[in-house]
Structures are given as C-alpha cells and as structure tokens.
Design an enzyme around this catalytic site. Sequence first.
Site, PDB file in Angstrom:
ATOM      1  N   SER A 295       0.786  -1.226   0.000  1.00 24.43           N
ATOM      2  CA  SER A 295       0.000   0.000   0.000  1.00 24.43           C
ATOM      3  C   SER A 295       0.825   1.287   0.000  1.00 24.43           C
ATOM      4  CB  SER A 295      -0.975   0.006   1.178  1.00 24.43           C
ATOM      5  OG  SER A 295      -0.288   0.212   2.366  1.00 24.43           O
TER       6      SER A 295
ATOM      7  N   LYS B 220      -6.565   4.052   8.922  1.00 23.22           N
ATOM      8  CA  LYS B 220      -5.607   4.990   8.329  1.00 23.22           C
ATOM      9  C   LYS B 220      -6.129   6.429   8.381  1.00 23.22           C
ATOM     10  CE  LYS B 220      -3.386   1.719   5.118  1.00 23.22           C
ATOM     11  NZ  LYS B 220      -3.392   1.170   3.735  1.00 23.22           N
TER      12      LYS B 220
HETATM   13 CA   LIG Z   1      -2.467  -3.266   2.056  1.00 24.87          CA
END
Ligand SMILES: [Ca+2]
Lengths: 198, 198, 198, 198, 198, 198
Positions: F99, F142
Amino acid sequence: AANLERNKYETNEVPGVVTGLAWTSVGGDILFIESILSKGKGNLTITGNLGKVMKESATIAMEFIKANADEFGIDMEDLQTKNVHIHVPEGATPKDGPSAGITMLTSLVSSFTGRKVKSHLAMTGEMTLRGKVLPVGGIKEKILAAKRANIKEIILCKDNQKDIDEIKEEYLKGLKFHFVENMKEVIDIALLKQKAKK
Amino acid sequence: AANLERNKYETNEVPGVVTGLAWTSVGGDILFIESILSKGKGNLTITGNLGKVMKESATIAMEFIKANADEFGIDMEDLQTKNVHIHVPEGATPKDGPSAGITMLTSLVSSFTGRKVKSHLAMTGEMTLRGKVLPVGGIKEKILAAKRANIKEIILCKDNQKDIDEIKEEYLKGLKFHFVENMKEVIDIALLKQKAKK
Amino acid sequence: AANLERNKYETNEVPGVVTGLAWTSVGGDILFIESILSKGKGNLTITGNLGKVMKESATIAMEFIKANADEFGIDMEDLQTKNVHIHVPEGATPKDGPSAGITMLTSLVSSFTGRKVKSHLAMTGEMTLRGKVLPVGGIKEKILAAKRANIKEIILCKDNQKDIDEIKEEYLKGLKFHFVENMKEVIDIALLKQKAKK
Amino acid sequence: AANLERNKYETNEVPGVVTGLAWTSVGGDILFIESILSKGKGNLTITGNLGKVMKESATIAMEFIKANADEFGIDMEDLQTKNVHIHVPEGATPKDGPSAGITMLTSLVSSFTGRKVKSHLAMTGEMTLRGKVLPVGGIKEKILAAKRANIKEIILCKDNQKDIDEIKEEYLKGLKFHFVENMKEVIDIALLKQKAKK
Amino acid sequence: AANLERNKYETNEVPGVVTGLAWTSVGGDILFIESILSKGKGNLTITGNLGKVMKESATIAMEFIKANADEFGIDMEDLQTKNVHIHVPEGATPKDGPSAGITMLTSLVSSFTGRKVKSHLAMTGEMTLRGKVLPVGGIKEKILAAKRANIKEIILCKDNQKDIDEIKEEYLKGLKFHFVENMKEVIDIALLKQKAKK
Amino acid sequence: AANLERNKYETNEVPGVVTGLAWTSVGGDILFIESILSKGKGNLTITGNLGKVMKESATIAMEFIKANADEFGIDMEDLQTKNVHIHVPEGATPKDGPSAGITMLTSLVSSFTGRKVKSHLAMTGEMTLRGKVLPVGGIKEKILAAKRANIKEIILCKDNQKDIDEIKEEYLKGLKFHFVENMKEVIDIALLKQKAKK
Ligand SMILES: [Ca+2]
Ligand SMILES: [Ca+2]
Ligand SMILES: [Ca+2]
Ligand SMILES: [Ca+2]
Ligand SMILES: [Ca+2]
Ligand SMILES: [Ca+2]
Ligand SMILES: [Ca+2]
Ligand SMILES: [Ca+2]
Ligand SMILES: [Ca+2]
Ligand SMILES: [Ca+2]
Ligand SMILES: [Ca+2]
Ligand SMILES: [Ca+2]
C-alpha cells in the site's frame, strides 16, 4: 600421542601458522590459524567451518592490515595482487566467536611479511578495527589447554589480567604472560625479525 | 554383484578419479572423488550433494595447489585458463565432513598433471591449508568397507596409526597401510609417474 | 486421454526433448527434459521446480560436455556463445534426485548437435563427471510407468539389470532394454544421426 | 462495484497487460500479468509476491522468446538492449504455480511487438520450454471467476477440454473456448495485428 | 577495573571512533562505532555481529554522506576511491536496531574529514535519509550506562527530551545534554575543528 | 508532543519526502517515504526494515519511472547517472505490504524533478506496473491516524471510495479526499510546480 603429533605441527617452519586458544563446550582447546597467499586480485577466502562472527574477525583483520600496511612493513602492491586464504583446521568442529581476532591478524602479518612466528606461543583476544585488543572469556579453561599442548608463552588482553590473578599458582607454572592493549604489541611479541623459509 | 561393478569403475584408466573412505550412519563406505578440467577462467564448481564443510575441503585443496604449483609440476597458466569441476557421485546421499580433503587434493593433482592414480588404493584424511594431514574418525568402519571393495592399500594420517593398532589382525589381512604427515607424501604414494591416456 | 496427448508430445520433431523415468511418492512417472539454446555467453539456466541435487545433475552434464565436446561432435565455440536453458515441465510438482542425469546429458547433446532423439525411448540413471552411468532406485515402478506411456525401449545402468531380472515376465512384454556403463553408449543408442528440423 | 472498476482496467489500451485465471484457497480469481520494457541490457525483473515456480514461468517465457524471436516478429536487438519487468498486481496476495505460463508469454510478446491484446479474453495454462501448452488444475473454479469478471473468451490446453465437458451447460453460457496445444496458437488468438498506442 | 580500561579506549586520539548508547536485554550499555578507510572503489563493509536494521543504518549514513559531501567538507573523490569499513566491537554480542544511526554518521564524517571526536561524549538516535534525527527507546537505561562509563555530554533527539524530564535529578548530575533535530547539529557538537593525528 | 514534532518534520522544505498511511497491528499510523539521489550508475537501494512486498513496490515504482520519464519531465540521463536510495524511517518497526506503492512513486518523482510535495497531504494505495492505482485495506484506521497527525488532504484509489462512505461524518470533518485511478492523477495532485530548495 595425539598431543605429541600436534606439538610437531606447532613448529614455526612456515610463516602464517599461529596458535590460538579456544573455549569449547568440552573445555579449552588450542586451535591453529593458517593463512596462505596466492596470485590474485586481493580476494579473501575463509574456511574451517566458521560461524558468522569468526568470519567477520578475518574481514576486520584484513581491513586493519590494508589501513596500516606501512606500519607492519607490508607491500601495498601485495595486498592488491595476492589472494588471501585463511583456514582453521579440524573442519568437523564448528567454530565461532570473536576471540581469534588477534590470532588471525598475527597469521596474516606473518604471511605478508614472511616473518617467523615465535614457537611455543599462543594467544586469545578480540581485536577492534582500530587495532585495540579486547578481553575475551573462558580464560581459565584456555590456560589449562595451553599447558596440555606444551605452550610456554601466552598473549592476552590487559583486561584479562584479573582472570589470571584468580587462577591458582600451580596451574600457571612454566607459563609466561604478555598483557597487551593493541595489535602493535601483539605483533612485536609474536613475530620474529627472522624470515621463514618459504 | 554391485561390488564387482564398482571395482571396474575403480580402475585408473583416467586421471582425476580417486577412491576415498567415508563414515556414514550405516557404517563405512567407499566414495569416489572425480575432477575434470575444461577451458575457462580458473573457476571452481563443486557438486555431489555436499555439505558446507566438504565444499570447503575442495576450496582448501585448490588454494593449496595454487600456492604449491611448482612442487607438484603443475603449470601456473593452466590454473588460470581452466575451470575445475569436482564431483562426488551418488547424488542421492548427502555427504559432509573434512575427511575427503586429501582425496580431493590427490584428484586435482592427477587432473592437472595427467598422472595415473595407483589402482586398488584408497585414502581418508583432513588436509590443512599448509599441506599437513590431520587424523579423522571412523577408521575401523572405513577399513572394513575398504576390504569389501577389494582395496589393497590405504593412506592414513600418522595420528590414525593408533586406531589401526586397536583393530584385530584378521581384519587387516591383505591391506598395506601408509601413515603420512603431509600432502607431499600422499601424492608420492598415490600418483604414478606414468601419464594416463586422456 | 491424457496419456494419448502425452504420447503426441513425446514425438521427436524437435531436438532437445528427452523422456526420463521418475520415481515419485505416488509411484513411477515419466518426465520430459527440455533444453534450448539462445544467443549468449555460455550461461546455464535451470527451471522446473527442481531440488538441489537435480540442479547439480544439469551442471555435471554441462561440464562433461565442455570436457568432451569433440567426442560428441559439438562445436567449442557454441559452448561459449550460446546460453543453455534446461527445463522439466509440470512445474507444480517438486522434483529432485540424481536419476535424471543421463536424460539431461542426452537432451543437451541433442540440442547442441541438432540430432533427433529416438522415439518411444526413455531412460533413467545417474551420471558421473567422468561419464560413467550409475544405478538408481525405483526401477520396477519406473518400468510400469513407461509401459503406461507407450514407451518401447529403455536405457538403464548395467548395475540395474538385477532389478529387471526380479520383475515378472508379463510386465516386461513389448519393452526392449539397453544396459549401459557409460554416456557414450547412451548417446549412441538415444540419438539418431539424422538432424531434426529446427 | 469492484468488478466494474476491474473491468475498466481490463481494457486493452496498452500492450503487455493480459488477463489470467488463478486458483486460490478461496476459489477461482482473475489476475493480470503486466510487462513493461525499459532501456537496459536484457535483464529480467519479476515482482508481485510470487513464489519460486511462478518466477520460473517468467524465465521460461523469456528464454522461449529469445529462441523464437523471428517467429513472433520480435527484434533480436530489443532483447539485448531492453530490460523487461513482469509484475502481477495485488501484492498482498502470495501467488505461485505454473499456470500463468502462457499468460506471461502472451504479455511479453505483446510488449515486444506492441500488438494489442484481444479484449474480454482470459487464459490459463503451463507452457514448456519448447512452447507446448500443458493442462492445469482448478478449471471449474477459474471458469466461474472468469464469468463474474465479464470475460467472453478463454484459452485452455487441449488436455483441459475434458474438465470443461464436466461443467454444467448453464455455467458456460456466453463463454467461447479455444483449446490449444502450443504457444503459436495462443499468440494467434490472443494478440491483434493492430498496434496499441504506446 | 574494566570501566577504567574502557575509558582509556574512549580517548579521541584517532578519528572515526565514536561512543554510542545501546539498550540491551540486561540494561543500558555503551558501544563504540569504529570506521576506517582504505584504498578501494567506494565499497562498504560492515562487521560486528549486527542485525539487518543496524546494517541498514550504515547504508543510510553512507548515502546521506554521498548526497551531502560538500556540506561536511568531504572530498567527492574520496567517496569513490576509498573503501569504508564500519565495525562495532564486542562481536560476541548480537546487536540490532536503528538507534546507532547518528553515531555511525558521526564516525564516518570523522573518518572522511580527519576531524577529532569530542571526548567524553556519547549519543543515541535514529537518523533518516534526509538527515533528521528521530527519537529512540531505552533512554533511562542508556543514561545510567553513560554515567557508569564516565560520559560527560550526551546528544539526543529533541523528541527524547520528555524522557529526560522523567528521570530523577540525581541521576543526571554531571551530565550535559544536547537535544537536536538534524545531523548538522550532531556533527557541529560532536566533531572538533582540529584534525586527529592519523 | 510527539505529534507536534512530527508535524514539523512533515513540512515540504525538501523534495522526496512524502507522507503515507499504514495499517499496523496496533491500528493506523502515518509513515514517511524518503528518497535521495547521489552520483552513481542507476542503482536502487532500499532500507527501513521492509518486507519483500514493500521492497517490490520500490522496484515497480522505479521501473514505471524509467518507462514514463518523459511524461513526468524526468531527464533520462539522470536515471542512468544517479543512484537512488529509498528509506522509510522508524527502523525498529518491520513494515510490509503493497500500500505504499503510490507514496514511493510520488517520492521518486519529487526527487528526480525537484518539485515540492504539497503540505498536509497523505496517501495510500497499491500501484501497478502500468500506473493504475489499486485499492488497499485498513482505510478507516488509516483515516483516523491521518487526522491525529494533522493531515488535511488524502489521496485514495477510486475503489476505496466505498470504504470512506461507511465512515461516520464526524471522523471525516476537515479532510478533503481525492479518489484516483492512475498515477498521473496522483502526481498532479501531490506535487507542486514549484521547485524545492535543494
Ligand atoms: Ca495493504
Ligand atoms: Ca583439537
Ligand atoms: Ca569469546
Ligand atoms: Ca556406496
Ligand atoms: Ca571426519
Ligand atoms: Ca506426469
Ligand atoms: Ca534416484
Ligand atoms: Ca482479485
Ligand atoms: Ca496449476
Ligand atoms: Ca560492553
Ligand atoms: Ca531503538
Ligand atoms: Ca509512527
């Protein structure tokens, strides 16, 4: 009988063979560091069933030599046109730890200069990249092994003097100790001015 | 029947094939060290399902040859323009330990000089970087395996003589022993002056 | 149906594809060794989910070819200006062991010479660096697999003849065996003089 | 919604992106093989959290292309002056197995020739070094995943036709199958003559 | 007595030896980072029984120096014609973690410029590739170890000031703290203008 | 207090430092991707205690840049005469997953062009070799971490919009989202035209 054979091996006819002291799971032992030069490009090969830390000692010793070639009377050109092989015999036994550092450096200086190694001498100690000698463990066991192998003189780090002081007088009889702080002292004690026959 | 076939294999028609003695979990055994040269740049390849220590033996043998080429009548140029491959057949069996050291060196000297290997000869022993021969274990089991394989002469380290002294006379009948201290003696005994047909 | 497809694959239209016999956890099986050359610098690539020992077989085969190029009619220059890729299809299955050694060498000689592989032929055997063929295990299971795959001729090590002698006559019907001692015999039996269309 | 996004991604605006079919622990899935060329020396880089066998598929595909560049209209010089990077997106998922072999080769041929990939097409199959297509597992699950992702045509190995015959008619509605035996057929079906805009 | 010896070692006679603070399983400790240059091609060697993260710190330090050579008065040519060896003595102890980052950079700048390291100074902190200093753990234990080793000044990340505020006054007596945000500050504090004797 | 320090660090005075969002075992967190160029030969070094997949992201980002240098205004010569080092600070924490892909690419484009990174901006998303942005997990965690760190704008994959839709309004207050499909959009949003002071 085995010790008898070993002692012969310990003679200093060739340069590059130096006696170290090791601390194993079954007590102290002597070991031999061999180094040999061949035509090459300055590569370093290390054998003898060694662990990561002991291999690093060889790398440290070589780097120290490269940075201090002049002081030891080593030709810079040799460092670039010779390969170096360091071997520790008795491959069946895995070996590790930093305490062969000063023995390795002594072996290398002997190989590069051709100077004879003092006979009946053994040593144990870690060396730093800057040439300091650091104390190591297992001193009592190592001293006993040295006596069994007919060693007469031993080089140790000054910080290990206290370990000697704790050993009974009778075990130390016939042994002469050199307590040192840096590699220059080790080389001065261990290597003769006389060149070995190649 | 299998032994019969093996014995044929053991003939010395080609250089570079030398019989060693191994100590395995199921007793002693003979093994063969093969080496072969090809056009190249002095690279060393090692195969045969070997462990770290046995591979190191091959490295030690090559380094010793490089440092002592003259003494063995080996052309320095060959060392730089030939690749060397050392193989130990019977790849299904993992092999390790230092005791094939002297067999490997003998195989390499034979390949580089073309000298024939003495027939019906086997050997076992560790070698050091300085060419000394060190004792190894499993001597009794190795001797029995050698007899089963029709071996007539065996090279051992002088330090292993005591192990032979402990074996009953009847097991040793028909075997001739050579007890050696260094690799020069091994080569003198194992390799004929006569060149093999390539 | 799958076997039918396989048999088509087995045709010898291209050089470098040779049928081997394998011994797996679920019985015997046939496998194919493929080799291919491309412009390069003599590098060797090995794929097919192979274990260490089987990869070593490929290295041994290449070294043997380098040392015996003349005998097999291989151009030394090709060995230095071509890359070689050896692949064993059916990547989902891990494969290991030395018994594909002679199949690999046959595949490589076919690729380098362009000679056609004899059709309906399979083989199994370890090869040594000196070109000897050694016996391998699992012979009975391998023979059964060969029959299922419509194989007509099989190359085995002479030392494996005793394993064939222990198999019932009915299982061997329609199979012709070649018992060999060295790689020269394998190549003479397995490769036709005729070149394959590229 | 996710599928919708995915379908957009699947368009064939750029060369070198090909849809494969994968068999995972949670059923079938589609995956994308991307390849890209950059100025270099013919090096191959492989990413996407791939296992050993799947990486080998990429190596096999590159070697096959090197040996058959002419047939696919690929410039030999490009093979030596371009680096190739193969990537399989969704790096959080480990991927392995040989069944992406034909997808990888198709992606590479598309990248080297610039030819557009047929849209709404997916494929699954192992490839051999000689360009044969081999059958793979998980066909039923892969077909269901293809339908969910709006795939219209699927390339499979001829040996996998029997797996399709065992699937109920209703699951196959709207799907066109191509059963192939070698990579030439795959490329002829999968790549358009038309060049993609770079 | 051991501490006494250590303190001698800690003198700043040579460039490239810098004192760090470590956090071990048995409490805080001081460690020494040594670096040395030799004729070469810009290679970096790292020894001292270090883990992956600590080795990465050395790489980060070298890259930062390459990108900021001018600022530190380092000759770009030296970076390409010298090999660098970083060693952390006491090889028997495995070492890891990022907190030696600023110590490594200080050691390297000292080696490349020949500037003396301030005596009785220690430091601990992670450095980023952009030269920021990040806070590290184990501050209290490290401070106690520094006092035992006769350290007088300590460099820490500004973010670690809060950890100092939580330590009792009496433990901090005789210690001077420098709280910094970037490597420029570290170098300004740690290195004297005066050159060391080589 | 720690956040305060962090926010300072987050300023965009230098190119090549970009804020990412990570999902760890203890919740969401921000992380920084740093890249730096030095004189070299186009080598890539990656540090920061990263796992295999995260390292692959760096490789993918570099390859994408090589293939699309023109589009991003990057000088091809720089790609061959500069070494690139990517580092992710806080080495004590192992980091992995795909990511950070878009964050790495943004950092690299900033380093190669010298363009300033927009301040108070963070991002998370996998990138493919063809420059598509793929959705990632842990979005809610996040986002919370981003708010705690004073982030004002966030770049996400369009496929992650549904994850935002499921978060309560109050958690999103003060945050501006950019939902993107490819890397061109990311770069247009994240990098200012203005050059940073070197
Ligand atoms: Ca990820
Ligand atoms: Ca001993
Ligand atoms: Ca020790
Ligand atoms: Ca045997
Ligand atoms: Ca042994
Ligand atoms: Ca099969
Ligand atoms: Ca076998
Ligand atoms: Ca998916
Ligand atoms: Ca499969
Ligand atoms: Ca200590
Ligand atoms: Ca730490
Ligand atoms: Ca953090």
